[in-house]
Design an enzyme around this catalytic site. Structure first.
Site, PDB file in Angstrom:
ATOM      1  N   GLY A 298       5.901  -1.847   1.111  1.00  0.00           N
ATOM      2  CA  GLY A 298       6.100  -3.071   0.350  1.00  0.00           C
ATOM      3  C   GLY A 298       6.897  -2.804  -0.912  1.00  0.00           C
TER       4      GLY A 298
ATOM      5  CB  THR B 232      -0.290   0.789  -4.183  1.00  0.00           C
ATOM      6  OG1 THR B 232      -0.286  -0.010  -2.998  1.00  0.00           O
ATOM      7  CG2 THR B 232      -0.224   2.257  -3.833  1.00  0.00           C
ATOM      8  CE1 TYR B 233      -3.543  -2.065   1.007  1.00  0.00           C
ATOM      9  CE2 TYR B 233      -2.667  -3.038  -1.012  1.00  0.00           C
ATOM     10  CZ  TYR B 233      -2.749  -3.010   0.362  1.00  0.00           C
ATOM     11  OH  TYR B 233      -2.031  -3.909   1.101  1.00  0.00           O
TER      12      TYR B 233
ATOM     13  CB  SER C 264      -0.952   0.042   1.206  1.00  0.00           C
ATOM     14  OG  SER C 264      -0.242   0.346   2.392  1.00  0.00           O
TER      15      SER C 264
ATOM     16  CB  ALA D 120       4.873   1.008  -3.552  1.00  0.00           C
TER      17      ALA D 120
END
EC number: 4.1.1.11
Length: 139
Positions: free
Chosen positions: A72, A58-59, A26, A74
Protein backbone atom coordinates in the site's frame (compact mmCIF):
# COMPACT_ATOMS: atom_id res chain seq x y z
CA UNK A 1 3.18 6.12 38.23
CA UNK A 2 1.76 5.43 34.76
CA UNK A 3 2.86 3.30 31.87
CA UNK A 4 5.90 3.28 29.64
CA UNK A 5 6.24 2.18 26.01
CA UNK A 6 9.21 -0.13 25.52
CA UNK A 7 10.62 -1.93 22.52
CA UNK A 8 9.98 -5.66 22.79
CA UNK A 9 11.19 -6.77 19.34
CA UNK A 10 13.50 -5.49 16.62
CA UNK A 11 14.41 -6.73 13.15
CA UNK A 12 17.65 -4.95 12.23
CA UNK A 13 18.93 -4.44 8.68
CA UNK A 14 16.32 -6.50 6.85
CA UNK A 15 16.23 -5.83 3.10
CA UNK A 16 13.14 -5.00 1.07
CA UNK A 17 12.53 -7.89 -1.33
CA UNK A 18 9.64 -6.15 -3.12
CA UNK A 19 7.23 -3.24 -2.65
CA UNK A 20 3.58 -3.65 -3.62
CA UNK A 21 1.61 -0.40 -3.84
CA UNK A 22 -1.55 -2.20 -5.02
CA UNK A 23 -1.85 -4.39 -1.92
CA UNK A 24 -4.24 -3.56 0.91
CA UNK A 25 -1.59 -2.07 3.24
CA UNK A 26 0.76 -3.40 5.88
CA UNK A 27 4.24 -4.88 5.63
CA UNK A 28 4.68 -8.57 4.84
CA UNK A 29 7.58 -10.09 6.81
CA UNK A 30 9.15 -13.56 6.73
CA UNK A 31 7.12 -15.62 9.24
CA UNK A 32 10.25 -17.18 10.79
CA UNK A 33 11.70 -13.74 11.54
CA UNK A 34 8.59 -12.40 13.25
CA UNK A 35 8.14 -15.60 15.26
CA UNK A 36 11.78 -15.52 16.38
CA UNK A 37 11.45 -12.03 17.90
CA UNK A 38 7.83 -12.37 19.04
CA UNK A 39 6.01 -10.00 16.66
CA UNK A 40 2.43 -11.10 16.03
CA UNK A 41 0.51 -10.88 12.76
CA UNK A 42 -1.51 -7.63 12.71
CA UNK A 43 0.76 -6.08 15.37
CA UNK A 44 1.63 -2.43 14.81
CA UNK A 45 5.28 -1.76 14.00
CA UNK A 46 7.43 1.27 13.30
CA UNK A 47 9.71 1.03 10.28
CA UNK A 48 12.84 3.08 9.61
CA UNK A 49 14.28 3.00 6.10
CA UNK A 50 18.06 3.31 6.52
CA UNK A 51 18.48 3.79 2.77
CA UNK A 52 16.46 7.01 2.55
CA UNK A 53 15.70 8.11 6.13
CA UNK A 54 11.93 7.75 5.82
CA UNK A 55 9.84 6.37 8.69
CA UNK A 56 6.36 4.92 8.85
CA UNK A 57 4.03 2.88 11.05
CA UNK A 58 2.00 -0.04 9.78
CA UNK A 59 0.93 -3.55 10.77
CA UNK A 60 2.43 -6.96 10.04
CA UNK A 61 1.34 -9.80 7.76
CA UNK A 62 3.34 -13.07 7.90
CA UNK A 63 5.19 -13.91 4.70
CA UNK A 64 7.41 -16.43 2.96
CA UNK A 65 11.08 -17.09 3.67
CA UNK A 66 13.18 -13.99 2.98
CA UNK A 67 10.15 -11.81 2.23
CA UNK A 68 10.11 -8.18 3.34
CA UNK A 69 7.41 -6.37 1.36
CA UNK A 70 5.98 -2.96 2.27
CA UNK A 71 2.44 -2.77 0.90
CA UNK A 72 0.00 0.00 0.00
CA UNK A 73 1.20 3.51 0.84
CA UNK A 74 4.29 2.14 2.62
CA UNK A 75 5.44 0.76 -0.75
CA UNK A 76 5.93 4.36 -1.91
CA UNK A 77 8.51 4.85 0.87
CA UNK A 78 10.70 1.86 -0.05
CA UNK A 79 12.18 0.08 -3.01
CA UNK A 80 13.73 -3.38 -3.38
CA UNK A 81 17.16 -3.50 -1.76
CA UNK A 82 16.45 -0.79 0.83
CA UNK A 83 17.63 -1.64 4.34
CA UNK A 84 15.03 -1.38 7.13
CA UNK A 85 14.83 -1.52 10.90
CA UNK A 86 11.46 -2.74 12.18
CA UNK A 87 10.47 -2.14 15.83
CA UNK A 88 7.55 -3.45 17.88
CA UNK A 89 6.60 -2.01 21.25
CA UNK A 90 4.55 -2.91 24.29
CA UNK A 91 2.98 -0.76 26.98
CA UNK A 92 3.99 -1.75 30.53
CA UNK A 93 3.33 -0.27 33.96
CA UNK A 94 6.47 1.71 34.81
CA UNK A 95 6.61 0.36 38.37
CA UNK A 96 6.40 -3.22 37.06
CA UNK A 97 9.42 -2.59 34.82
CA UNK A 98 11.35 -1.14 37.76
CA UNK A 99 10.47 -4.15 39.92
CA UNK A 100 10.53 -7.05 37.42
CA UNK A 101 12.58 -5.77 34.49
CA UNK A 102 11.98 -6.07 30.77
CA UNK A 103 13.60 -7.74 27.78
CA UNK A 104 13.54 -7.22 24.03
CA UNK A 105 14.53 -9.70 21.32
CA UNK A 106 16.75 -8.37 18.53
CA UNK A 107 17.53 -10.12 15.26
CA UNK A 108 20.18 -8.80 12.87
CA UNK A 109 19.65 -10.03 9.32
CA UNK A 110 22.09 -10.78 6.53
CA UNK A 111 21.62 -9.67 2.90
CA UNK A 112 19.13 -12.52 2.26
CA UNK A 113 17.04 -11.73 5.37
CA UNK A 114 18.36 -14.72 7.32
CA UNK A 115 19.29 -14.47 10.97
CA UNK A 116 22.92 -13.39 11.25
CA UNK A 117 22.85 -12.54 14.96
CA UNK A 118 20.23 -12.89 17.71
CA UNK A 119 20.39 -11.33 21.14
CA UNK A 120 18.36 -9.98 24.05
CA UNK A 121 18.48 -6.47 25.42
CA UNK A 122 17.34 -6.38 29.04
CA UNK A 123 16.43 -3.97 31.78
CA UNK A 124 17.42 -5.60 35.06
CA UNK A 125 15.99 -4.21 38.32
CA UNK A 126 18.58 -2.79 40.71
CA UNK A 127 16.59 -4.05 43.69
CA UNK A 128 15.66 -0.66 45.13
CA UNK A 129 12.50 -0.38 42.99
CA UNK A 130 13.76 2.88 41.49
CA UNK A 131 16.16 1.96 38.75
CA UNK A 132 17.32 -0.61 36.23
CA UNK A 133 20.56 -1.65 34.59
CA UNK A 134 20.84 -2.23 30.84
CA UNK A 135 22.27 -5.49 29.54
CA UNK A 136 22.74 -6.95 26.07
CA UNK A 137 23.50 -10.66 25.59
CA UNK A 138 23.75 -12.84 22.52
CA UNK A 139 21.43 -15.86 22.61
Amino acid sequence: MGTIRLMHAKLHRVRVSEANVDYVGSITIDRELIERVGILPLEEVDVVNLSNGKRFSTYVFPGHTGEICPNGGAALLCQPGDILIIYAYEQRPRQEVLEKGHFAKVLVADAENRCQQFFEQSLIPRGDGRGVEFSSQEC
